[in-house]
Design an enzyme around this catalytic site. Structure first.
Site, short mmCIF file in Angstrom:
data_model
loop_
_atom_site.label_atom_id
_atom_site.label_comp_id
_atom_site.label_asym_id
_atom_site.label_seq_id
_atom_site.Cartn_x
_atom_site.Cartn_y
_atom_site.Cartn_z
N ARG A 128 -77.15 146.39 -38.61
CA ARG A 128 -76.46 146.53 -37.32
C ARG A 128 -77.03 146.05 -35.88
NH1 ARG A 128 -75.53 151.72 -39.63
NH2 ARG A 128 -73.92 151.83 -40.98
N LYS A 150 -72.45 133.62 -28.11
CA LYS A 150 -71.34 133.59 -29.17
C LYS A 150 -72.14 133.08 -30.46
CE LYS A 150 -67.14 132.02 -26.86
NZ LYS A 150 -66.28 130.99 -26.72
N GLU A 192 -71.30 117.79 -24.40
CA GLU A 192 -71.12 119.10 -23.58
C GLU A 192 -71.47 119.23 -22.31
OE1 GLU A 192 -69.53 121.68 -25.23
OE2 GLU A 192 -69.68 121.73 -27.49
N LYS A 234 -72.71 127.53 -17.09
CA LYS A 234 -72.54 128.61 -18.32
C LYS A 234 -72.94 130.04 -17.77
CE LYS A 234 -72.00 129.25 -23.12
NZ LYS A 234 -72.09 128.63 -24.55
N GLU A 244 -65.00 136.39 -23.31
CA GLU A 244 -63.61 135.72 -23.18
C GLU A 244 -62.40 136.13 -23.05
OE1 GLU A 244 -64.22 131.79 -25.36
OE2 GLU A 244 -62.03 131.66 -25.47
N ARG A 248 -64.02 132.79 -19.52
CA ARG A 248 -64.86 131.76 -20.27
C ARG A 248 -64.01 130.70 -21.06
NH1 ARG A 248 -69.96 134.15 -23.72
NH2 ARG A 248 -70.33 132.17 -24.91
N ASN A 252 -64.03 126.00 -23.30
CA ASN A 252 -63.68 125.35 -24.56
C ASN A 252 -62.71 124.24 -24.24
OD1 ASN A 252 -64.49 127.09 -26.57
ND2 ASN A 252 -63.25 128.41 -25.70
N HIS A 255 -62.23 121.42 -26.95
CA HIS A 255 -62.55 122.17 -28.41
C HIS A 255 -61.04 122.29 -29.11
CE1 HIS A 255 -66.21 122.60 -26.24
NE2 HIS A 255 -66.70 123.06 -27.16
N HIS A 259 -61.83 120.86 -32.58
CA HIS A 259 -62.09 121.83 -33.57
C HIS A 259 -61.10 121.41 -34.80
CE1 HIS A 259 -64.06 125.49 -31.30
NE2 HIS A 259 -64.73 124.43 -31.68
N HIS A 272 -70.07 117.69 -33.97
CA HIS A 272 -69.23 118.73 -33.11
C HIS A 272 -69.18 118.11 -31.66
CE1 HIS A 272 -67.84 122.50 -31.24
NE2 HIS A 272 -68.71 122.23 -30.37
P1 NAD Z 1 -77.03 120.94 -35.39
O1 NAD Z 1 -77.66 122.19 -35.22
O2 NAD Z 1 -76.40 120.43 -36.72
O3 NAD Z 1 -78.12 119.74 -35.16
C1 NAD Z 1 -77.88 118.35 -35.21
C2 NAD Z 1 -78.91 117.65 -36.13
O4 NAD Z 1 -80.09 117.52 -35.43
C3 NAD Z 1 -79.56 118.38 -37.55
O5 NAD Z 1 -79.39 117.34 -38.25
C4 NAD Z 1 -80.63 118.93 -37.12
O6 NAD Z 1 -81.29 119.07 -38.22
C5 NAD Z 1 -81.31 117.79 -36.30
N1 NAD Z 1 -82.13 118.27 -35.07
C6 NAD Z 1 -82.30 119.34 -34.11
N2 NAD Z 1 -82.92 119.33 -33.40
C7 NAD Z 1 -83.89 118.21 -33.53
C8 NAD Z 1 -84.91 117.48 -33.00
N3 NAD Z 1 -85.28 118.13 -32.00
N4 NAD Z 1 -85.29 116.42 -33.36
C9 NAD Z 1 -84.85 115.83 -34.55
N5 NAD Z 1 -83.85 116.16 -35.15
C10 NAD Z 1 -83.29 117.31 -34.63
O7 NAD Z 1 -75.98 120.42 -34.29
P2 NAD Z 1 -75.96 120.80 -32.69
O8 NAD Z 1 -75.01 119.76 -31.93
O9 NAD Z 1 -77.08 121.03 -32.33
O10 NAD Z 1 -74.97 121.93 -32.58
C11 NAD Z 1 -73.66 121.94 -32.96
C12 NAD Z 1 -73.09 123.51 -33.37
O11 NAD Z 1 -72.91 124.22 -32.21
C13 NAD Z 1 -71.79 123.46 -34.12
O12 NAD Z 1 -71.57 124.13 -35.02
C14 NAD Z 1 -70.95 124.08 -32.86
O13 NAD Z 1 -69.76 124.86 -33.49
C15 NAD Z 1 -71.94 125.03 -32.43
N6 NAD Z 1 -71.98 125.40 -30.89
C16 NAD Z 1 -71.65 126.82 -30.56
C17 NAD Z 1 -71.60 127.20 -29.38
C18 NAD Z 1 -71.83 128.64 -29.02
O14 NAD Z 1 -71.45 129.18 -27.63
N7 NAD Z 1 -72.18 129.26 -29.74
C19 NAD Z 1 -71.52 126.36 -28.22
C20 NAD Z 1 -71.26 124.96 -28.56
C21 NAD Z 1 -71.45 124.50 -29.86
N1 GLY Z 2 -69.12 127.03 -25.93
C1 GLY Z 2 -67.96 127.87 -25.24
C2 GLY Z 2 -68.54 129.42 -25.06
O1 GLY Z 2 -69.66 129.29 -25.21
O2 GLY Z 2 -67.70 130.05 -24.72
#
Ligand code: NAD
Ligand code: GLY
Length: 367
Positions: A128, A150, A192, A234, A244, A248, A252, A255, A259, A272
């Site tokens: 939890r 998130k 982003e 942010k 949100e 917030r 998006n 997005h 998405h 992404h």
């Molecule tokens: P990812 O986590 O898939 O990383 C991208 C690639 O880079 C991967 O193959 C990883 O292994 C590699 N990598 C990571 N760091 C590295 C480094 N320093 N050197 C070499 N390779 C490296 O993708 P991302 O773009 O970081 O994240 C996308 C995800 O984030 C999506 O799932 C999206 O939905 C999510 N997201 C979440 C929020 C939130 O608020 N929680 C906001 C935006 C995006």
């Molecule tokens: N990336 C959208 C949020 O964090 O609200």
């Protein structure tokens, strides 16, 4: 390689009452004890990563954490958006349970947004709720996904549909990790960064246009400013509307279309950030179509995304498939499509949009 001096570490606070925390941004943070000070001392830490990132940075993180924990475990999840699912999440729970981890165990998310979102969700739900720290290693994660609490996994029917709001104890952004990031991932992160201009800060938009070549060349000062300003924007939004209920949603921008591209093509086909970049181009065209912005704005955003080496033509999934996918969006209400639109440079609004306007925008801009 960085072409300008390494900036000193800075902290961006996120004000959330007793869940407030800092985003620490700087270079060489693995060796900077101040970046890790004040985290709980516990019997066990679990570093969650993936093989590509662990190979590069797990040892450095282990050394940084050694003074704080008796036992430091590492778990490598399969890499990639296609693995942001129940099966990967369950690997975290299995490891925690099989190692007898108690509720004081601290989880560390070492990687991009995929690792961060899954580790955060595991932390939110294991016993939890256990504490966790984000150690983002992609530009996208440093400017967005690691910040604000998130957490989620994908479902084949919709992106990020299962998750929780759960804040980390801290976010540690070491800019040095961006040196090893593939070019395509850097561009995805820039999407982003670009997002924050139209939605919140016209001056920052101008700055990104002026500094885009330096950002693409990984100039350390330029990246430091981009990460810091993005996190400040942010942090302000999240402090005002953590869950949100209103404001917030502006984060998006792009997005809803994005998405749909990700889910429609299959997770991982477009990154992404690529889907968000193209989604912003479509959302800016929609803003123009609805008379909120002059046509020049959409052209300006499109050119900036192109310069950032992002795809700007949306894949042709068919307009009806887009509408179907976008109705599953979390902002959609009663089947009505709602989009983040730009109403002035630096100001966004969330609006319901008639299907006909969305269809017309898609008809004009699908590849
Ligand atoms: P990812 O986590 O898939 O990383 C991208 C690639 O880079 C991967 O193959 C990883 O292994 C590699 N990598 C990571 N760091 C590295 C480094 N320093 N050197 C070499 N390779 C490296 O993708 P991302 O773009 O970081 O994240 C996308 C995800 O984030 C999506 O799932 C999206 O939905 C999510 N997201 C979440 C929020 C939130 O608020 N929680 C906001 C935006 C995006
Ligand atoms: N990336 C959208 C949020 O964090 O609200």
């Amino acid at each position: 390689m960085p072409s300008s001096p390494v900036p000193t570490a800075c902290r961006v606070p996120i004000a959330l009452g007793d869940r407030s925390y800092d985003i620490v941004i700087g270079s060489g943070l693995w060796h900077d004890a101040a970046a890790w000070q004040g985290l709980p001392r516990a019997a066990t830490a679990l570093m969650v990563s993936n093989p590509a990132v662990a190979r590069l940075y797990a040892l450095a993180l282990r050394e940084a954490l050694a003074p704080h924990f008796k036992r430091i475990l590492t778990l490598e999840l399969p890499d990639g958006e296609a693995h942001k699912d129940w099966a990967s999440l369950n690997l975290i729970f299995e490891r925690l349970l099989s190692e007898g981890c108690d509720r004081k165990t601290v989880l560390f998310a070492l990687g991009g947004g995929v690792v961060g979102d899954m580790t955060g969700f595991a932390a939110a739900s294991y016993m939890r709720g256990v504490p966790f720290v984000q150690v983002p290693t992609t530009l996208l994660a440093q400017v967005d996904s690691s910040v604000g609490g998130k957490t989620a996994i994908n479902h084949p029917l919709g992106k990020n549909m299962i998750g929780a709001f759960y804040q980390p104890l801290r976010v540690v952004c070491d800019l040095d990790t961006l040196d090893t990031l593939p070019d395509r991932e850097l561009s995805a992160g820039l999407a982003e960064v670009i997002k924050y201009g139209p939605i919140a800060d016209a001056d920052f938009f101008d700055w990104i246009e002026a500094k885009l070549d330096a950002l693409l060349a990984r100039d350390r000062q330029a990246l430091a400013h981009a990460v810091q300003r993005s996190c400040q924007i942010k942090a302000a939004v999240v402090a005002e509307d953590e869950r949100e209920n209103g404001l917030r949603a502006i984060l998006n921008f792009g997005h809803t279309f994005g998405h749909a591209i990700e889910a429609g093509l299959g997770y991982g086909v477009w990154l992404h950030g690529e889907a968000v970049g193209c989604g912003m181009v479509l959302a800016s065209e929609l803003s123009v179509r609805l008379g909120l912005m002059p046509a020049a704005f959409a052209g300006r955003l499109r050119r900036l995304c192109e310069r950032a080496r992002l795809p700007v033509r949306a894949p042709d999934l068919g307009a009806e498939r887009y509408l179907e996918l976008m109705r599953i969006d979390k902002k959609s209400e009663g089947g009505e499509l709602r989009f983040v639109l730009i109403e002035a440079l630096g100001r966004a609004t969330l609006r319901a949009v008639p299907d006909a306007e969305v269809r017309a925008t898609l008809a004009a801009h699908l590849a």
